[in-house]
Design a protein around this motif. Structure first.
Motif, PDB file in Angstrom:
ATOM      1  N   SER A 111       4.913  -1.780   5.699  1.00  0.00           N
ATOM      2  CA  SER A 111       4.313  -2.575   6.732  1.00  0.00           C
ATOM      3  C   SER A 111       3.476  -3.530   5.857  1.00  0.00           C
ATOM      4  O   SER A 111       3.161  -4.777   6.337  1.00  0.00           O
ATOM      5  N   PHE A 118       5.016  -6.878   5.549  1.00  0.00           N
ATOM      6  CA  PHE A 118       4.885  -7.818   6.733  1.00  0.00           C
ATOM      7  C   PHE A 118       3.549  -8.744   6.340  1.00  0.00           C
ATOM      8  O   PHE A 118       3.570  -9.870   6.445  1.00  0.00           O
ATOM      9  N   TYR A 119       2.413  -8.026   5.852  1.00  0.00           N
ATOM     10  CA  TYR A 119       1.256  -8.560   5.857  1.00  0.00           C
ATOM     11  C   TYR A 119       1.184  -9.590   4.471  1.00  0.00           C
ATOM     12  O   TYR A 119       0.665 -10.629   4.646  1.00  0.00           O
TER      13      TYR A 119
END
Length: 140
Positions: free
Chosen positions: A32, A35-36
């Motif tokens: 994840s 994504f950031y």
């Protein structure tokens, strides 16, 4: 004066985000974090790079943020701007050097029994890193 190419600019930008200090947090987030990081590129790095590119082409002189702030506002604001940029690097650079040195001491401790609390090892490794970076930077 040397000009930066796209590779060195990319490496500087990537190392600003994914540094040794932020690596544990990035690893904890797992996939994840990608994504950031991509979100950060579009929300922060793309707009700021466009602003800097526009300012650099409008004022093609040495002086960077001092010149930009001085022309936009006044010399006092320019001095404050460059002082803040200087103070940021003065606070950041020794802390990242100490962080890297402590990591190196932890790695060395796996092979050699040294006293972790002795500051002389920390200072020696900080100086080795600092001079190595200086020599590499002047050689390139």
């Amino acid at each position: 004066m040397k000009k930066m190419n796209i590779v060195s600019l990319s490496i500087i930008s990537i190392s600003a985000i994914i540094s040794l200090k932020n690596l544990p947090i990035t690893a904890e987030l797992g996939l994840s974090s990608i994504f950031y990081l991509i979100l950060t590129v579009f929300i922060f790095f793309l707009p700021i790079s466009l602003v800097i590119a526009e300012l650099a082409s409008s004022f093609p002189t040495n002086g960077c943020c001092y010149i930009w702030a001085s022309k936009a506002f006044n010399k006092r604001i320019g001095i404050i701007t460059i002082w803040i940029a200087w103070m940021e690097s003065i606070m950041w650079f020794p802390s990242i050097l100490a962080f890297c040195s402590l990591i190196i001491i932890d790695i060395i401790k796996l092979f050699i029994n040294i006293n972790y609390n002795e500051k002389k090892y920390l200072i020696i490794i900080i100086l080795i890193i600092l001079w190595s970076i200086t020599i590499i930077n002047t050689a390139v």
